[in-house]
Enzyme design. Sequence first.
Site, PDB file in Angstrom:
ATOM      1  CD  GLU A 397     -48.873 -53.772  11.262  1.00  0.00           C
ATOM      2  OE1 GLU A 397     -49.630 -53.053  10.593  1.00  0.00           O
ATOM      3  OE2 GLU A 397     -47.676 -53.461  11.516  1.00  0.00           O
ATOM      4  CG  HIS A 464     -53.125 -51.923   0.258  1.00  0.00           C
ATOM      5  ND1 HIS A 464     -51.954 -51.336  -0.166  1.00  0.00           N
ATOM      6  CD2 HIS A 464     -53.440 -51.309   1.426  1.00  0.00           C
ATOM      7  CE1 HIS A 464     -51.578 -50.407   0.688  1.00  0.00           C
ATOM      8  NE2 HIS A 464     -52.465 -50.363   1.667  1.00  0.00           N
TER       9      HIS A 464
END
Length: 658
Positions: A397, A464
């Site tokens: 990322e 998540h």
Amino acid sequence: MQDDKKNIDEVVSLKLYKDLLRPRMIEEKMLILLRQGKISKWFSGIGQEAISVGVTNALNDDEYILPMHRNLAVFTTRGVPLHRLFSQWQGKMNGFTKGRDRSFHFGTQEYKIIGMISHLGPQLGVADGIALAEKLQNRNAVTAVFTGEGGTSEGDFHEALNIASVWDLPVIFCIENNGYGLSTPTKEQYNCKNLADRGLGYGIESYTIYGNDIIGVYTKVKEIAEDLRENPRPVLIEFQTFRMRGHEEASGTKYVPDELMAEWAEKDPISNYEKLLLEAKLLSEEKIETLRTEIETEINTNLKLAFDEAEVESNTEQELLDVFASFEYKETNPGSVVEHIRLVDAISKGLKQSMEKHPNLVIMGQDVADYGGVFKITEGFMDAFGKERVRNTPICESGIVSTAMGLSIKGMKAVVEMQFADFVSSGFNPVVNYLAKSHYRWNEKADVVIRMPCGGDVGAGPFHSQTNEAWFTKTPGLKVVYPAFPYDAKGLLGTAINDPNPILFFEHKALYRSVYQNVPADYYTLPFGKAALLKEGQDITIVSYGAGVHWALDTLEKHPDISADLIDLRTLAPLDIESVYKSVEKTGKLIILQEDSMFGGIASDISAMVMENRFQYLDGPVKRVASMETPIPFSKILENNYLPKERFVTALKELLAY
């Protein structure tokens, strides 16, 4: 060195000498000024100049270089005006950052130089982005980026090398191995023989070069650059050199053995090259003295310009204006044809229409190409726009966010999909320190949208399910968008991609396939900073965003006796606080519902602003309702207790009864 010299003409030889001498003499002057208290700090590159000079001369003037804080010679070789550099180091307005940053923490598009930030790593990924843009724009150009041997320990180094290797990007990664990271010697930084060996693990061609030999550096880098322009790929070069001064002057060099200092002093790149040119009769003592006099005059003349410049003045309005790049919103109204679609469909269609509108837009993310993304938002995009513009990325990322910044620097737009908003923590540094601060620091936009699938109520657990918008609303320079409905999502996404500023675009996963709405089929935009008044009432104001809006709607449907204004913020930065004020003036009571945990969330700021600015209208305390102060749990029973749905109903009734 003698053999190399035969291949270098006299003009180039003398230019290299002058390019070496100028930064050395500037540094010597700066060290005097530092002792006099006329500059605040200095990171010396004395002894390392041959690397900067050689690399810069080997590249074309229109090719980007991303230097570090010891690469003064990159700036001087590219011809950056000395008075502007001196103003920069004194925090004057005529510098490159208007007094907002120091040293070489700036870039200049005019000279194709992109400076570093103190966190060291992100510039490596930025170089990847610039090189990617060069490829997409069909330019046979090379990008060079610098790091130190200590910087190679950063994860960003490894991410950038991997990205460049996978995508065959023409980047020259330059490691200045100068012996020490501050006081930490190389033996405590890495355990391989040569740092160039790390290229093998990424399938990257690599070299180890003696960095104090200007001819050797120049000829080898020039040879590599010429090849990369025709055969794009990354190359890793480890330049072996030594830092003759402290990490910065306050550090000193007491930790360095005397014999090591003496050894490298004899390898000084300038005195040795000078000796070679004298022996070759390309230079004389008289010519050296003439050059030194010219450079000294140049330094003193430009120093006087910088010293005579007035001290920087702070203008509050201008300071605030410079946080963001200028963006004039232009409304695009939709046609009359509508589709009854889900939130996920609205985002997909809006993104596709923006891809059609902006041929310079690139989408990057894990599994976004063939697979269409884990939520299938980019399904079919690769067939429509090609793999060059819809790019699967490695799982890195930080490197990809930095790459997006590089695309922006080269005039492109980027949409980065975080597979889950939780994963942005792995790319946090370039978001909050590079993208957010670039325009304020040196007037460079960050034309990047980061899509953030977020939120709970889906039984996905602590990694998540986070809704982490408060990480970014706290950071000046970022815009934060958080739609609750398909219509808003499509229009706001179009605006986000048009806007040249960095934007976090939150998309609640639980709403993706559960919320339907009539949405215009054509492309359209909606303005930032304008909340939506979904319901009107007299007794209380309810403010929320994202899934909280739907929880509030459900509550009001179940309690039709409650007369409330319901405000959907839609964007959190910029925040439409005026709509909240206006409603509170009417109802006298305010409750704010957020899915994020309580402390430090957007509800806290709204509450504080209302208390400070509309206290006289309140008939009760401002009430905040949020999730529990725990990570979000996996078990649905635990998650139901964590989320504030039921607590909201109780708090709403209590405030109404106050």
